[in-house]
Design an enzyme around this catalytic site. Structure first.
Site: not given
Length: 504
Positions: A197, A411
């Site tokens: 991320e 995720e």
């Protein structure tokens, strides 16, 4: 481009309208996914390991941030102990095997390998031994390791020396660190993720200051003492992309041929929905996707940032040289996709009097409700509204926009508030999480049927853990951690549901 985007929206709307939602009681089964599909859970070093002063580990920016700014973390907590996976990894891997999981995504702590951040500062052999032991334990239990090289915990030494990811000096040091990992672990690790991320690290760390190192413009609400929310997020994102490309290059040149592994990057994005059925909000929705997802996906697949970002950010957005553009374009074997939530998007007008900031550059406004109704049920965290269909829409958007790359859902998860008034028996009843996973897996399976190249799914997370600015105030785990009784692990109902799913 705008006409193409409007046509794409119409196509998506028509396909969405013909889709049925998952029916109550409808069963999703493991057998509906390919045999070689990976099902695992995800974690990160700072959130799980603890042992921050053991085994030769050096300090990370998260150690500094949580201790210097406890007011920015719920209950002033930190990851000094976390859930002690450093000492309990064998027990934890045993739990994975018992569930029937065939993969585990974890991150290596850069300062546990290079305590001073640099090769010249010495390699920590104890750190290498720990990860070797973890990898060997996983493989012995039939669990495939997916290893992330950077999950936000950069060495504090490099932060002090040259400002960490604000400097392009980080590229060489990150490459040296990755080289060690490939050399030491790559004979057994076949799936590498360079960055987790980069959007969250850039925005949380340098735009709103809620994540380490906690920088933002003083005009913001986060009380930052240093930073520039209009420039620094773009610099940090740029340097992460350059570091990613450098690491992929060294892996492909030195290791991939012999080790036969794959390398990628994990990108997070919300799904974006026009607030109104207007041209303005549809264009704004595309800009919102560009500024969160395209910011990284466009360079990775086209060699440059989205046109909307170039236009609106101007000279505050760094430029790639021809060589850099060539190195970044195509620098992945797979894309990791982290998905949690969705937002309604409205277009806004440019305010010439406002301070330049990432948060206003896209000329969009995010909403979580429309006509008095939330976009989805609210979870434990303030930012998380449950919108299962968004994972399917984001996968289909990726297929259409970025030439159908190989994807792993790296995720996906939901949390509940850590309610200390509940008994242990009550705390293990997490029907919301069961429904969350049931619905999201249903939509992943639908995307698969529509030709999206998805090859794995990682739930966040195996255990409750340290959740960054939320500390231990929320729980994301399918297994309960008893913070008051020696960090004992207890399976929640969702853990039992997942076990049943994996055996059907």
């Amino acid at each position: 481009m705008e006409l193409l985007w409007l046509l794409l929206l119409l196509l998506m709307a028509s396909s969405t309208s013909s889709r049925s939602e998952m029916k109550a009681g409808e069963v999703i089964r493991r057998s509906q996914f390919p045999e070689d599909f990976f099902f695992g859970t995800a974690s990160s070093a700072y959130q799980y390991e603890g042992a921050v002063r053991e085994g030769g580990r050096g300090p990370s920016i998260w150690d500094t941030f949580t201790h210097n700014h406890p007011e920015k973390i719920a209950n002033g907590s930190n990851g000094d102990i976390a859930i002690d996976s450093y000492h309990r990894y064998k027990e934890d891997v045993g739990i994975m095997k018992g569930l029937g999981l065939n993969a585990y995504r974890f991150s290596v702590s850069w300062p546990r390998i290079l305590p001073n951040g640099k090769l010249s500062g010495g390699v920590n052999l104890e750190g290498i031994k720990y990860y070797n032991n973890l990898i060997d334990e996983l493989i012995s239990k039939g669990v495939e390791p997916f290893v992330t090289l950077f999950h936000w915990d950069s060495p504090q030494a490099l932060e002090q020396q040259y400002g960490g990811f604000l400097s392009n000096l980080i590229v060489e040091d990150f490459r040296d660190y990755a080289d060690i990992c490939f050399r030491e672990f790559g004979d057994r690790v076949k799936y590498w993720i360079t960055f987790n991320e980069p959007w969250s690290f850039s925005i949380g760390g340098y735009s709103n200051g809620i994540l380490a190192p906690g920088r933002c413009s003083s005009q913001g609400k986060s009380g930052c003492s240093k930073g520039d929310s209009g420039r620094e997020p773009y610099i940090v994102a740029h340097n992460q992309l350059l570091a990613h490309a450098a690491v992929v290059q060294i892996y492909r040149e030195k290791y991939q041929g012999g080790q036969k592994g794959k390398i990628g990057i994990a990108i997070v994005s919300n799904w974006m929905i026009p607030y109104e059925d207007s041209k303005e909000d549809k264009h704004a929705t595309k800009r919102a996707l560009d500024f969160m997802y395209g910011w990284f996906m466009d360079p990775l697949t086209k060699g440059d940032y989205p046109v909307s970002m170039r236009t609106l950010v101007g000279n505050r957005l760094p430029r790639f040289t021809k060589e850099q553009s060539k190195a970044i374009n195509g620098s992945f074997d797979f894309i990791g996709l982290n998905y949690y939530t969705a937002r309604y998007i409205q277009g806004t007008k440019q305010d010439s009097n406002s301070h330049k900031s990432y948060s206003t550059d896209s000329l969009t406004n995010e909403r979580v409700e429309r006509n008095g109704t939330d976009i989805g049920p609210k979870a434990g965290s303030s930012w998380l509204y449950i919108y299962p269909k968004g994972i399917e829409e984001l996968l289909l958007y990726t297929k259409r926009t970025y030439n159908n790359p190989t994807i792993y859902i790296t995720e996906n998860g939901v949390d509940e508030v850590n309610n200390e008034n509940l008994s242990l028996k009550e705390a293990l009843i997490d029907t919301t999480r069961i429904e969350f996973y049931r619905q999201h897996l249903f939509h992943v399976q639908r995307a698969l049927r529509q030709g999206v190249d998805v090859r794995g799914y990682f739930a966040w997370s195996l255990f409750d853990n340290f959740e960054w600015m939320d500390g231990y105030s929320v729980r994301f785990g399918i297994n309960y951690i008893d913070y008051k009784d020696g960090l004992k692990r207890y399976p929640k109902r969702s853990s039992q549901w997942l076990q049943n799913f994996l055996h059907n």
